[in-house]
Design a protein around this motif. Structure first.
Motif, PDB file in Angstrom:
ATOM      1  N   THR A  30      41.807 -39.730 -11.535  1.00  0.00           N
ATOM      2  CA  THR A  30      42.722 -38.655 -11.922  1.00  0.00           C
ATOM      3  C   THR A  30      42.657 -38.416 -13.429  1.00  0.00           C
ATOM      4  O   THR A  30      42.609 -37.266 -13.885  1.00  0.00           O
ATOM      5  N   LEU A  31      42.637 -39.487 -14.202  1.00  0.00           N
ATOM      6  CA  LEU A  31      42.557 -39.333 -15.654  1.00  0.00           C
ATOM      7  C   LEU A  31      41.240 -38.684 -16.069  1.00  0.00           C
ATOM      8  O   LEU A  31      41.208 -37.838 -16.968  1.00  0.00           O
ATOM      9  N   MET A  32      40.153 -39.066 -15.428  1.00  0.00           N
ATOM     10  CA  MET A  32      38.852 -38.475 -15.741  1.00  0.00           C
ATOM     11  C   MET A  32      38.834 -36.986 -15.397  1.00  0.00           C
ATOM     12  O   MET A  32      38.262 -36.183 -16.128  1.00  0.00           O
ATOM     13  N   GLU A  33      39.443 -36.614 -14.293  1.00  0.00           N
ATOM     14  CA  GLU A  33      39.533 -35.194 -13.929  1.00  0.00           C
ATOM     15  C   GLU A  33      40.372 -34.428 -14.950  1.00  0.00           C
ATOM     16  O   GLU A  33      40.041 -33.289 -15.310  1.00  0.00           O
ATOM     17  N   ASP A  34      41.439 -35.056 -15.428  1.00  0.00           N
ATOM     18  CA  ASP A  34      42.262 -34.422 -16.457  1.00  0.00           C
ATOM     19  C   ASP A  34      41.476 -34.233 -17.748  1.00  0.00           C
ATOM     20  O   ASP A  34      41.564 -33.183 -18.392  1.00  0.00           O
ATOM     21  N   VAL A  35      40.686 -35.240 -18.137  1.00  0.00           N
ATOM     22  CA  VAL A  35      39.861 -35.138 -19.343  1.00  0.00           C
ATOM     23  C   VAL A  35      38.858 -33.997 -19.194  1.00  0.00           C
ATOM     24  O   VAL A  35      38.677 -33.191 -20.117  1.00  0.00           O
ATOM     25  N   ARG A  36      38.208 -33.906 -18.044  1.00  0.00           N
ATOM     26  CA  ARG A  36      37.234 -32.837 -17.810  1.00  0.00           C
ATOM     27  C   ARG A  36      37.899 -31.470 -17.938  1.00  0.00           C
ATOM     28  O   ARG A  36      37.397 -30.572 -18.619  1.00  0.00           O
ATOM     29  N   HIS A  37      39.043 -31.333 -17.316  1.00  0.00           N
ATOM     30  CA  HIS A  37      39.775 -30.061 -17.370  1.00  0.00           C
ATOM     31  C   HIS A  37      40.166 -29.710 -18.811  1.00  0.00           C
ATOM     32  O   HIS A  37      39.984 -28.572 -19.251  1.00  0.00           O
ATOM     33  N   LEU A  38      40.679 -30.672 -19.552  1.00  0.00           N
ATOM     34  CA  LEU A  38      41.109 -30.402 -20.916  1.00  0.00           C
ATOM     35  C   LEU A  38      39.922 -30.075 -21.816  1.00  0.00           C
ATOM     36  O   LEU A  38      40.031 -29.233 -22.713  1.00  0.00           O
ATOM     37  N   ARG A  39      38.774 -30.720 -21.581  1.00  0.00           N
ATOM     38  CA  ARG A  39      37.577 -30.389 -22.365  1.00  0.00           C
ATOM     39  C   ARG A  39      37.113 -28.967 -22.065  1.00  0.00           C
ATOM     40  O   ARG A  39      36.672 -28.245 -22.969  1.00  0.00           O
ATOM     41  N   GLU A  40      37.214 -28.541 -20.828  1.00  0.00           N
ATOM     42  CA  GLU A  40      36.869 -27.164 -20.485  1.00  0.00           C
ATOM     43  C   GLU A  40      37.813 -26.187 -21.173  1.00  0.00           C
ATOM     44  O   GLU A  40      37.378 -25.160 -21.705  1.00  0.00           O
ATOM     45  N   GLN A  41      39.103 -26.506 -21.181  1.00  0.00           N
ATOM     46  CA  GLN A  41      40.077 -25.645 -21.838  1.00  0.00           C
ATOM     47  C   GLN A  41      39.828 -25.597 -23.351  1.00  0.00           C
ATOM     48  O   GLN A  41      39.946 -24.533 -23.969  1.00  0.00           O
ATOM     49  N   LEU A  42      39.459 -26.737 -23.944  1.00  0.00           N
ATOM     50  CA  LEU A  42      39.141 -26.784 -25.362  1.00  0.00           C
ATOM     51  C   LEU A  42      37.917 -25.930 -25.676  1.00  0.00           C
ATOM     52  O   LEU A  42      37.896 -25.201 -26.675  1.00  0.00           O
ATOM     53  N   ALA A  43      36.908 -25.993 -24.812  1.00  0.00           N
ATOM     54  CA  ALA A  43      35.702 -25.189 -25.021  1.00  0.00           C
ATOM     55  C   ALA A  43      36.031 -23.705 -24.946  1.00  0.00           C
ATOM     56  O   ALA A  43      35.539 -22.913 -25.765  1.00  0.00           O
ATOM     57  N   LEU A  44      36.872 -23.307 -24.015  1.00  0.00           N
ATOM     58  CA  LEU A  44      37.276 -21.908 -23.907  1.00  0.00           C
ATOM     59  C   LEU A  44      38.070 -21.460 -25.138  1.00  0.00           C
ATOM     60  O   LEU A  44      37.839 -20.377 -25.684  1.00  0.00           O
ATOM     61  N   ALA A  45      38.987 -22.306 -25.580  1.00  0.00           N
ATOM     62  CA  ALA A  45      39.790 -21.962 -26.749  1.00  0.00           C
ATOM     63  C   ALA A  45      38.921 -21.868 -27.996  1.00  0.00           C
ATOM     64  O   ALA A  45      39.100 -20.974 -28.823  1.00  0.00           O
ATOM     65  N   THR A  46      37.965 -22.776 -28.131  1.00  0.00           N
ATOM     66  CA  THR A  46      37.069 -22.757 -29.284  1.00  0.00           C
ATOM     67  C   THR A  46      36.246 -21.481 -29.300  1.00  0.00           C
ATOM     68  O   THR A  46      36.054 -20.867 -30.354  1.00  0.00           O
ATOM     69  N   ALA A  47      35.757 -21.065 -28.147  1.00  0.00           N
ATOM     70  CA  ALA A  47      34.941 -19.852 -28.067  1.00  0.00           C
ATOM     71  C   ALA A  47      35.770 -18.602 -28.347  1.00  0.00           C
ATOM     72  O   ALA A  47      35.259 -17.618 -28.874  1.00  0.00           O
ATOM     73  N   ALA A  48      37.046 -18.637 -28.022  1.00  0.00           N
ATOM     74  CA  ALA A  48      37.889 -17.445 -28.148  1.00  0.00           C
ATOM     75  C   ALA A  48      38.503 -17.285 -29.537  1.00  0.00           C
ATOM     76  O   ALA A  48      38.880 -16.178 -29.906  1.00  0.00           O
ATOM     77  N   MET A  49      38.607 -18.362 -30.302  1.00  0.00           N
ATOM     78  CA  MET A  49      39.297 -18.260 -31.592  1.00  0.00           C
ATOM     79  C   MET A  49      38.302 -18.062 -32.733  1.00  0.00           C
ATOM     80  O   MET A  49      37.171 -18.495 -32.667  1.00  0.00           O
ATOM     81  N   SER A  50      38.766 -17.389 -33.751  1.00  0.00           N
ATOM     82  CA  SER A  50      37.918 -17.169 -34.921  1.00  0.00           C
ATOM     83  C   SER A  50      38.300 -18.152 -36.021  1.00  0.00           C
ATOM     84  O   SER A  50      39.412 -18.678 -36.050  1.00  0.00           O
TER      85      SER A  50
END
Length: 66
Positions: A30-50
């Motif tokens: 469960t923790l590993m799945e949470d880490v994967r999800h949060l890394r995906e969200q971080l990648a999306l946020a990084t791509a979207a912000m200037s």
């Protein structure tokens, strides 16, 4: 997964294992799945912000990044 009670938990690790009925592997999974999800969200946020929006700061996956 969220517990239904609002009582504070003194030991979050024990609470996590108890939430998974003592199954340590399921708790880690469960923790590993949470880490994967949060890394995906971080990648999306990084791509979207200037850089201008954050005054040059950009998020990083590394814990010690400053």
């Amino acid at each position: 997964m969220r517990p239904t009670s609002k009582n504070s938990v003194a030991d979050p690790v024990a609470h996590l294992v108890a939430w998974h009925d003592g199954d340590h592997r399921a708790a880690i999974q469960t923790l590993m799945e949470d880490v994967r999800h949060l890394r995906e969200q971080l990648a999306l946020a990084t791509a979207a912000m200037s850089a201008g929006y954050t005054r040059g700061w950009m998020p990083s996956e590394e814990r010690d990044a400053r």
